[in-house]
Design a protein around this motif. Structure first.
Motif, short mmCIF file in Angstrom:
data_model
loop_
_atom_site.label_atom_id
_atom_site.label_comp_id
_atom_site.label_asym_id
_atom_site.label_seq_id
_atom_site.Cartn_x
_atom_site.Cartn_y
_atom_site.Cartn_z
N HIS A 133 -2.68 0.49 -4.24
CA HIS A 133 -2.79 -0.78 -3.51
C HIS A 133 -2.50 -1.89 -4.50
CE1 HIS A 133 -4.35 -3.66 -0.60
NE2 HIS A 133 -4.94 -4.25 -1.61
N ASN B 176 0.85 -1.18 0.00
CA ASN B 176 0.00 0.00 0.00
C ASN B 176 0.89 1.23 0.00
OD1 ASN B 176 -2.71 -1.11 0.25
ND2 ASN B 176 -2.05 -1.82 2.26
N GLU C 268 0.48 5.52 -0.18
CA GLU C 268 -0.47 6.62 -0.20
C GLU C 268 0.31 7.93 -0.11
OE1 GLU C 268 -4.48 8.03 2.19
OE2 GLU C 268 -3.75 5.98 2.41
N LYS D 281 -3.24 7.12 -4.29
CA LYS D 281 -3.37 5.99 -3.37
C LYS D 281 -3.20 4.74 -4.21
CE LYS D 281 -6.47 4.13 0.11
NZ LYS D 281 -7.78 4.31 0.75
#
Length: 152
Positions: free
Chosen positions: A31, A22, A24, A29
């Protein structure tokens, strides 16, 4: 984060033991999850210029049939450094090794140029060269396979 950077990150993760990442930032963002199939999700958070769109992740398909590895039993001779791979000592000179040639430990098999230094790469195994995996004058990475060798 640009598309090239995201692709490099995906490639790196696919070669590692990581199953999930992940990331950010204020603009993005990200993932990435690896289990049965590749999944990539990105979300644009800020009104900043959007990076080029990523290709959609392929849908999970039925597992591929198990195929025997044709390279089983062969040894990979890998590059010990980053640089440019050369099969010969210079233009117009014969290649150090060709497909079908035998090599012994200590034989010079190629040159890798790094920072204007020409490093002779010596064989660490003995055997017959089955395949040359890199084109002459191509860039190579550390630990990149250069040759496939049959040790028998």
């Amino acid at each position: 984060m640009e598309t090239k950077e995201i692709q490099k990150l995906i490639d790196y993760i696919s070669k590692s033991d990581l199953d999930e990442v992940n990331i950010e930032t204020s603009e993005l963002k990200l993932h990435i999850k690896r289990h049965t199939g590749a999944t990539v999700q990105t979300t644009q958070l800020a009104a900043a210029p959007a990076p080029a769109a990523l290709p959609a992740a392929p849908a999970a398909e039925a597992p591929a049939p198990v195929v025997e590895n044709p390279n089983a039993g062969l040894i990979e001779v890998k590059s010990p450094m980053i640089g440019t791979f050369y099969r010969a000592a210079g233009p117009g000179k014969p290649n150090f090794k060709e497909i079908g040639d035998n090599m012994a430990e200590g034989d010079v098999i190629c040159i890798v140029e790094a920072m204007k230094l020409f490093n002779e790469i010596e064989a660490e195994v003995s055997g017959k060269i089955v395949k040359i995996l890199v084109d002459d004058a191509s860039p190579v990475e550390f630990d990149q396979p250069l040759y496939l060798v049959d040790p028998s």
